[in-house]
Design an enzyme around this catalytic site. Structure first.
Site, PDB file in Angstrom:
ATOM      1  N   GLY A   1      19.555   6.595   3.277  1.00 43.22           N
ATOM      2  CA  GLY A   1      20.633   5.245   2.713  1.00 43.22           C
ATOM      3  C   GLY A   1      21.129   5.619   0.955  1.00 43.22           C
ATOM      4  O   GLY A   1      22.606   5.675   1.661  1.00 43.22           O
TER       5      GLY A   1
ATOM      6  N   SER B  16       0.465  -1.488   0.245  1.00 42.81           N
ATOM      7  CA  SER B  16       0.140  -0.318  -0.026  1.00 42.81           C
ATOM      8  C   SER B  16       1.211   1.357  -0.134  1.00 42.81           C
ATOM      9  O   SER B  16       0.716   2.748  -0.468  1.00 42.81           O
ATOM     10  CB  SER B  16      -1.227  -0.327   1.111  1.00 42.81           C
ATOM     11  OG  SER B  16      -0.297   0.415   2.346  1.00 42.81           O
TER      12      SER B  16
ATOM     13  N   HIS C 101      14.821  15.585   0.493  1.00 49.45           N
ATOM     14  CA  HIS C 101      13.545  13.957   0.508  1.00 49.45           C
ATOM     15  C   HIS C 101      12.063  14.877   0.812  1.00 49.45           C
ATOM     16  O   HIS C 101      12.212  15.566   1.396  1.00 49.45           O
ATOM     17  CB  HIS C 101      13.288  13.294   1.152  1.00 49.45           C
ATOM     18  CG  HIS C 101      14.544  12.126   0.605  1.00 49.45           C
ATOM     19  ND1 HIS C 101      16.050  12.257   0.767  1.00 49.45           N
ATOM     20  CD2 HIS C 101      15.314  10.942  -0.424  1.00 49.45           C
ATOM     21  CE1 HIS C 101      17.009  11.704  -0.294  1.00 49.45           C
ATOM     22  NE2 HIS C 101      15.842  10.485  -0.378  1.00 49.45           N
TER      23      HIS C 101
ATOM     24  N   LYS D 174       9.764  11.506   4.917  1.00 49.42           N
ATOM     25  CA  LYS D 174      10.429  10.269   5.069  1.00 49.42           C
ATOM     26  C   LYS D 174      10.914  10.334   6.296  1.00 49.42           C
ATOM     27  O   LYS D 174      11.163  11.874   7.283  1.00 49.42           O
ATOM     28  CB  LYS D 174      11.694  10.978   3.950  1.00 49.42           C
ATOM     29  CG  LYS D 174      12.975   9.313   4.423  1.00 49.42           C
ATOM     30  CD  LYS D 174      14.110  10.472   3.370  1.00 49.42           C
ATOM     31  CE  LYS D 174      15.278   9.363   3.617  1.00 49.42           C
ATOM     32  NZ  LYS D 174      15.184   8.256   2.730  1.00 49.42           N
TER      33      LYS D 174
END
Length: 269
Positions: free
Chosen positions: A168, A13, A158, A162
């Protein structure tokens, strides 16, 4: 739906989950054979296509990962570190390739992937895009060429949703810069500056994180010396680059020996 290996999408989802479902369902190189969500999620028991607001795809969302993985040749997983660790053990049982795009792992959590990697292929990457993996290689090369007169700073941006920082990808870039200099990132990483910090430590690799709006992902690696700067930049404008990279990894891993791999392996870099 196409031929090729059967793929299960975990966290179906989520933003990446839905993008992966669409990509695999439309692919002629892979088949969507399962979608997993956490117990109690409203999509469990529904057809994934209908749950996403479209036509039925003939795959029912389940909370039973073991059952879903049993008929799969690959699992593509952008969830959370603890969830991914659980999925790794189940994917290894099923001998399915486990593509992990999840970020935010601690070193201890990464070490816990090792038992699964003895039985199955794990491809784990902080970023699945071709461009970012090229940037990782460039970062290492530039760091090799320049000495510590050049300060290294990594700036990433971002979207507001987030949950982990630095990204990462930023950490991948930091590892590459550290490797280029022959040092351990853990020993030279500068992750937070606030207040009177004193002068910058020579040789440190600094990180800054920006969060806002719907930014897909932007990463700058800055090499700054007196009188000049080199800036390596990657901008992702469409999350589909990560989904395409993950599918590529799932297909690449089909004939490989058990072990842990990265996107650099997948891309032949």
């Amino acid at each position: 739906m196409g031929e090729g290996p059967g793929i299960v999408v975990t966290g179906a989802s989520g933003r990446m989950g839905q993008m992966l479902v669409r990509l695999i369902a439309a692919s002629d190189r892979a088949r969507l054979v399962g979608c997993v969500e956490r117990p109690g999620h409203g999509w469990v028991g529904r057809d994934i296509g209908a749950a996403m607001g479209g036509a039925d795809l003939g795959v029912t969302v389940t909370d039973d990962a073991l059952d879903a993985f049993a008929k799969a040749q690959a699992v593509v997983d952008f969830t959370s570190p603890e969830a991914s660790l659980g999925f790794a053990a189940l994917a290894a049982q099923a001998r399915a390739v486990h593509v992990i795009g999840t970020t935010g792992f601690t070193p201890e959590q990464i070490a816990r992937l090792e038992p699964a990697a003895r039985h199955a292929v794990i491809v784990r990457a902080g970023n699945m895009s071709l461009g970012v993996n090229l940037l990782v290689q460039l970062t290492r090369k530039v760091a090799e060429a320049l000495d510590a007169d050049f300060d290294v700073e990594i700036v990433e941006a971002h979207h507001r949703m987030k949950v982990d920082a630095p990204s990462g990808t930023a950490l991948m870039l930091g590892e590459a810069a550290a490797a280029g200099r022959g040092v351990s990132l853990a020993e030279v990483s500068d992750r937070g500056r606030d207040g009177i910090t004193g002068a910058r430590t020579r040789g440190h690799i600094g990180f800054s994180s920006i969060r806002g709006g719907d930014v897909v992902g932007e990463h700058d690696v800055i090499f700054a010396a007196d009188g000049e700067r080199i800036v390596l930049r990657h901008i992702a404008t469409d999350r589909a680059v990560f989904a395409r990279g993950a599918l590529k990894a799932a297909l690449w891993g089909q004939d490989k020996q058990p072990g842990q791999y990265s996107m650099l392996d997948v891309l032949g870099m």
